[in-house]
Every structure is written in C-alpha cells, then in structure tokens.
Scaffold this active site. Structure first.
Site, PDB file in Angstrom:
ATOM      1  N   GLN A  46      29.280  28.020  40.618  1.00 18.13           N
ATOM      2  CA  GLN A  46      30.598  28.648  40.417  1.00 18.13           C
ATOM      3  C   GLN A  46      30.543  30.079  40.924  1.00 18.13           C
ATOM      4  O   GLN A  46      29.530  30.764  40.730  1.00 18.13           O
ATOM      5  CB  GLN A  46      30.947  28.624  38.917  1.00 18.13           C
ATOM      6  CG  GLN A  46      32.277  29.254  38.538  1.00 18.13           C
ATOM      7  CD  GLN A  46      32.546  29.139  37.056  1.00 18.13           C
ATOM      8  OE1 GLN A  46      32.518  28.017  36.498  1.00 18.13           O
ATOM      9  NE2 GLN A  46      32.807  30.248  36.381  1.00 18.13           N
ATOM     10  N   ASP A  47      31.627  30.497  41.592  1.00 12.54           N
ATOM     11  CA  ASP A  47      31.783  31.901  41.998  1.00 12.54           C
ATOM     12  C   ASP A  47      32.827  32.544  41.092  1.00 12.54           C
ATOM     13  O   ASP A  47      33.864  31.943  40.808  1.00 12.54           O
ATOM     14  CB  ASP A  47      32.266  31.993  43.457  1.00 12.54           C
ATOM     15  CG  ASP A  47      31.126  31.891  44.460  1.00 12.54           C
ATOM     16  OD1 ASP A  47      31.413  31.765  45.666  1.00 12.54           O
ATOM     17  OD2 ASP A  47      29.948  31.932  44.036  1.00 12.54           O
ATOM     18  N   ASN A  48      32.548  33.770  40.674  1.00 12.96           N
ATOM     19  CA  ASN A  48      33.506  34.515  39.848  1.00 12.96           C
ATOM     20  C   ASN A  48      33.881  35.800  40.563  1.00 12.96           C
ATOM     21  O   ASN A  48      33.106  36.340  41.357  1.00 12.96           O
ATOM     22  CB  ASN A  48      32.892  34.871  38.489  1.00 12.96           C
ATOM     23  CG  ASN A  48      32.559  33.640  37.659  1.00 12.96           C
ATOM     24  OD1 ASN A  48      33.185  32.590  37.817  1.00 12.96           O
ATOM     25  ND2 ASN A  48      31.563  33.754  36.794  1.00 12.96           N
ATOM     26  N   ARG A  59      32.645  45.553  30.658  1.00 14.37           N
ATOM     27  CA  ARG A  59      32.741  44.108  30.409  1.00 14.37           C
ATOM     28  C   ARG A  59      31.352  43.659  29.933  1.00 14.37           C
ATOM     29  O   ARG A  59      30.367  43.854  30.641  1.00 14.37           O
ATOM     30  CB  ARG A  59      33.146  43.351  31.679  1.00 14.37           C
ATOM     31  CG  ARG A  59      34.567  43.684  32.169  1.00 14.37           C
ATOM     32  CD  ARG A  59      34.878  42.986  33.476  1.00 14.37           C
ATOM     33  NE  ARG A  59      36.185  43.352  34.023  1.00 14.37           N
ATOM     34  CZ  ARG A  59      37.265  42.563  33.934  1.00 14.37           C
ATOM     35  NH1 ARG A  59      37.186  41.375  33.316  1.00 14.37           N
ATOM     36  NH2 ARG A  59      38.433  42.958  34.464  1.00 14.37           N
ATOM     37  N   HIS A  62      27.556  39.876  27.483  1.00 15.41           N
ATOM     38  CA  HIS A  62      27.867  38.453  27.379  1.00 15.41           C
ATOM     39  C   HIS A  62      26.709  37.581  27.848  1.00 15.41           C
ATOM     40  O   HIS A  62      25.867  38.005  28.644  1.00 15.41           O
ATOM     41  CB  HIS A  62      29.083  38.112  28.242  1.00 15.41           C
ATOM     42  CG  HIS A  62      30.312  38.891  27.901  1.00 15.41           C
ATOM     43  ND1 HIS A  62      31.360  39.072  28.766  1.00 15.41           N
ATOM     44  CD2 HIS A  62      30.679  39.569  26.779  1.00 15.41           C
ATOM     45  CE1 HIS A  62      32.295  39.799  28.208  1.00 15.41           C
ATOM     46  NE2 HIS A  62      31.914  40.119  26.996  1.00 15.41           N
ATOM     47  N   LYS A  72      23.040  34.739  36.755  1.00 17.80           N
ATOM     48  CA  LYS A  72      24.130  35.386  37.479  1.00 17.80           C
ATOM     49  C   LYS A  72      23.577  36.242  38.603  1.00 17.80           C
ATOM     50  O   LYS A  72      22.636  37.010  38.406  1.00 17.80           O
ATOM     51  CB  LYS A  72      24.948  36.282  36.533  1.00 17.80           C
ATOM     52  CG  LYS A  72      25.584  35.531  35.376  1.00 17.80           C
ATOM     53  CD  LYS A  72      26.059  36.450  34.287  1.00 17.80           C
ATOM     54  CE  LYS A  72      26.538  35.652  33.081  1.00 17.80           C
ATOM     55  NZ  LYS A  72      26.743  36.482  31.892  1.00 17.80           N
ATOM     56  N   TYR A 132      30.438  37.391  41.556  1.00 23.24           N
ATOM     57  CA  TYR A 132      29.118  36.887  41.174  1.00 23.24           C
ATOM     58  C   TYR A 132      29.068  35.367  41.128  1.00 23.24           C
ATOM     59  O   TYR A 132      30.050  34.712  40.810  1.00 23.24           O
ATOM     60  CB  TYR A 132      28.633  37.491  39.849  1.00 23.24           C
ATOM     61  CG  TYR A 132      29.583  37.495  38.688  1.00 23.24           C
ATOM     62  CD1 TYR A 132      30.724  38.296  38.675  1.00 23.24           C
ATOM     63  CD2 TYR A 132      29.328  36.720  37.568  1.00 23.24           C
ATOM     64  CE1 TYR A 132      31.584  38.311  37.583  1.00 23.24           C
ATOM     65  CE2 TYR A 132      30.177  36.743  36.474  1.00 23.24           C
ATOM     66  CZ  TYR A 132      31.304  37.542  36.488  1.00 23.24           C
ATOM     67  OH  TYR A 132      32.145  37.563  35.407  1.00 23.24           O
ATOM     68  N   LYS A 169      38.249  41.280  22.581  1.00 23.51           N
ATOM     69  CA  LYS A 169      37.088  40.430  22.213  1.00 23.51           C
ATOM     70  C   LYS A 169      35.806  41.258  22.199  1.00 23.51           C
ATOM     71  O   LYS A 169      34.988  41.173  21.277  1.00 23.51           O
ATOM     72  CB  LYS A 169      36.971  39.286  23.225  1.00 23.51           C
ATOM     73  CG  LYS A 169      35.752  38.411  23.079  1.00 23.51           C
ATOM     74  CD  LYS A 169      35.661  37.366  24.194  1.00 23.51           C
ATOM     75  CE  LYS A 169      35.123  37.984  25.486  1.00 23.51           C
ATOM     76  NZ  LYS A 169      34.787  36.978  26.531  1.00 23.51           N
TER      77      LYS A 169
HETATM   78  C1  LIG Z   1      33.832  34.217  32.348  1.00 16.95           C
HETATM   79  C2  LIG Z   1      35.011  33.324  32.601  1.00 16.95           C
HETATM   80  C3  LIG Z   1      36.253  33.598  32.042  1.00 16.95           C
HETATM   81  N1  LIG Z   1      37.311  32.762  32.289  1.00 16.95           N
HETATM   82  C4  LIG Z   1      38.611  33.116  31.711  1.00 16.95           C
HETATM   83  C5  LIG Z   1      38.585  33.284  30.202  1.00 16.95           C
HETATM   84  C6  LIG Z   1      39.615  34.341  29.936  1.00 16.95           C
HETATM   85  O1  LIG Z   1      40.894  33.745  29.794  1.00 16.95           O
HETATM   86  C7  LIG Z   1      39.628  35.184  31.213  1.00 16.95           C
HETATM   87  C8  LIG Z   1      38.892  36.509  31.067  1.00 16.95           C
HETATM   88  O2  LIG Z   1      37.607  36.206  30.548  1.00 16.95           O
HETATM   89  P1  LIG Z   1      36.719  37.355  29.935  1.00 16.95           P
HETATM   90  O3  LIG Z   1      37.570  38.359  29.235  1.00 16.95           O
HETATM   91  O4  LIG Z   1      35.584  36.716  29.181  1.00 16.95           O
HETATM   92  O5  LIG Z   1      36.136  38.037  31.285  1.00 16.95           O
HETATM   93  P2  LIG Z   1      34.966  39.123  31.316  1.00 16.95           P
HETATM   94  O6  LIG Z   1      35.052  40.063  30.152  1.00 16.95           O
HETATM   95  O7  LIG Z   1      34.959  39.694  32.688  1.00 16.95           O
HETATM   96  O8  LIG Z   1      33.660  38.232  31.101  1.00 16.95           O
HETATM   97  C9  LIG Z   1      32.586  38.233  32.003  1.00 16.95           C
HETATM   98  O9  LIG Z   1      31.949  39.466  31.828  1.00 16.95           O
HETATM   99  C10 LIG Z   1      30.564  39.559  31.928  1.00 16.95           C
HETATM  100  C11 LIG Z   1      30.222  40.755  32.780  1.00 16.95           C
HETATM  101  C12 LIG Z   1      29.817  38.372  32.354  1.00 16.95           C
HETATM  102  O10 LIG Z   1      28.654  38.452  32.745  1.00 16.95           O
HETATM  103  C13 LIG Z   1      30.436  37.035  32.272  1.00 16.95           C
HETATM  104  O11 LIG Z   1      30.477  36.441  33.551  1.00 16.95           O
HETATM  105  C14 LIG Z   1      31.775  37.014  31.679  1.00 16.95           C
HETATM  106  O12 LIG Z   1      31.596  36.921  30.285  1.00 16.95           O
HETATM  107  O13 LIG Z   1      38.975  34.395  32.219  1.00 16.95           O
HETATM  108  C15 LIG Z   1      37.204  31.643  33.079  1.00 16.95           C
HETATM  109  O14 LIG Z   1      38.179  30.882  33.285  1.00 16.95           O
HETATM  110  N2  LIG Z   1      35.970  31.339  33.629  1.00 16.95           N
HETATM  111  C16 LIG Z   1      34.879  32.147  33.421  1.00 16.95           C
HETATM  112  O15 LIG Z   1      33.784  31.842  33.959  1.00 16.95           O
END
Ligand SMILES: Cc1cn([C@H]2C[C@H](O)[C@@H](COP(=O)(O)OP(=O)(O)O[C@H]3O[C@H](C)C(=O)[C@H](O)[C@H]3O)O2)c(=O)[nH]c1=O
Length: 186
Positions: A46-48, A59, A62, A72, A132, A169
C-alpha cells in the site's frame, strides 16, 4: 541506493540517486531489485500520502499490531519533517529508545521504520507532503497509538510548546507505560 543504519540498526536511512539536468530531475525512488541486492527485501502492499498545511503538525505516535504489523518506508516530496521511530519491542535492548531523521524534498532521504516501532513526524515547513509505502494493509482494528509527548520518551519535537497541531485522536492517546506489550523481540 545509499542505505545506512541509524543508532537503532533496524531503522535505515535510504537515499536514492537524483539525476538533475536543465529540465529538472529524475529519481528512481524505489527499486525492489536494487534494495534486495543490498539486503533490504521488503514487500510493500500500500502507498500512503498525507499533506499537512501547517508547520508544527504532529502525526503519531502510531503503529499497527498483529495481524497487520506495518513496516513503513517514508519520504517527503514537498517541505520537510522530523521523522521519529520508537522501539517498543518488549525485550529489545533498545526498548523505549528512539531515532530520528530530517526528511525533506531537499535532502531526498527516506526512512525505513520496521514493524515493532512507533512512528510519528512533525512538519518543519508549511505545506509538507509525505509519501510512504507500507508492508501491510490498513487495519483500523489493529491501529494503536501512544501520546506524542509521553514523558517517559521525552521526544524533542521541533515545535514550540503549545504550537503543535494534532488530530483529536492523537491528543488523547495513552502513555507507553500503560499499554500492554504489543510487540516482542526479536
Ligand atoms: C493510516 C490510514 C488512515 N486512513 C484513513 C483513516 C482516517 O479516516 C483518515 C486519517 O487517518 P489518520 O488520522 O490516522 O492519519 P494520520 O494521523 O496521518 O496517521 C498516520 O500517521 C502516522 C505518521 C503513521 O505512521 C501511520 O501511517 C498513520 O497512522 O485516513 C486510511 O484510509 N488508510 C490508512 O492507511
């Protein structure tokens, strides 16, 4: 591709070549075969991509636990971050220790954070874009978090107190000491 181990050797800094010319640049930002030839053999599924408008956006911290433990490979295509990995593998000689690196569109560096580590970053420029690759699918049920300013970790986040920007969160995540051991070493 240049690969170097950080003070916690499982965490790697990877710098791909960048070929500049009058038009701009070209870079092979990831190559399974070239990395495998140097002993880095991970399969990504998966790519993010995340965009953070404000400098001082944090952020993290996690991870995902079994059955969806994620490694990652993080890079920055615009702006810059202070990227940190915390070893939370119970029994590890570096349990609770952290390593960090500045990743930026300028230095073109990537950070490999294996499973068993918390990951987080703080943007040190506005309009920062992070990309990532991860080694397991997103699994909301397997997501775990530890509070960014855990006093037991005392991470030196590069943002003035009170100026950090976090998700709701992340503001209420537990301290590492209150979490059951999510990972064991080796
Ligand atoms: C991580 C992820 C999130 N989501 C959705 C869930 C939420 O509705 C929305 C935002 O998610 P979140 O607030 O958890 O995003 P980050 O705070 O950037 O989280 C990331 O931040 C740190 C730096 C990390 O290492 C992880 O990859 C990941 O936890 O994207 C998805 O649909 N797929 C995903 O793989």
């Amino acid at each position: 591709m240049k690969i170097e181990s950080l003070a916690i050797p499982e965490v790697k800094l990877i710098i791909p070549p960048k070929f500049g010319d009058a038009r701009g640049f070209f870079s092979e930002t990831w190559s399974a075969s070239k990395l495998k030839a140097q002993g880095f053999d991970e399969t990504f599924v998966q790519d993010n991509q995340s965009f953070s408008a404000a400098k001082g956006t944090i952020r993290g911290l996690h991870c995902q636990v079994a059955p969806s433990v994620q490694g990652k490979l993080v890079r920055v295509i615009r702006g810059a971050i202070w990227d940190v990995a915390v070893d939370i593998r119970k029994g590890s000689p570096t349990y609770g220790k952290w390593v960090a690196a500045e990743l930026s569109a300028e230095n073109w560096a990537q950070l490999w954070i294996p499973g068993g580590f918390l990951h987080g970053f703080c943007t040190i420029a506005p309009d920062t874009e992070v990309i990532y690759k991860v080694t397991a699918d997103y699994d909301k049920a397997a997501e775990r978090a530890v509070i960014w300013n855990d006093p037991d970790l005392a991470l030196p986040w590069p943002v003035a107190p009170g100026e950090e920007l976090l998700s709701d969160k992340d503001k209420i995540a537990p301290r590492l000491a209150t979490c059951e051991s999510w990972f064991t070493y080796p």
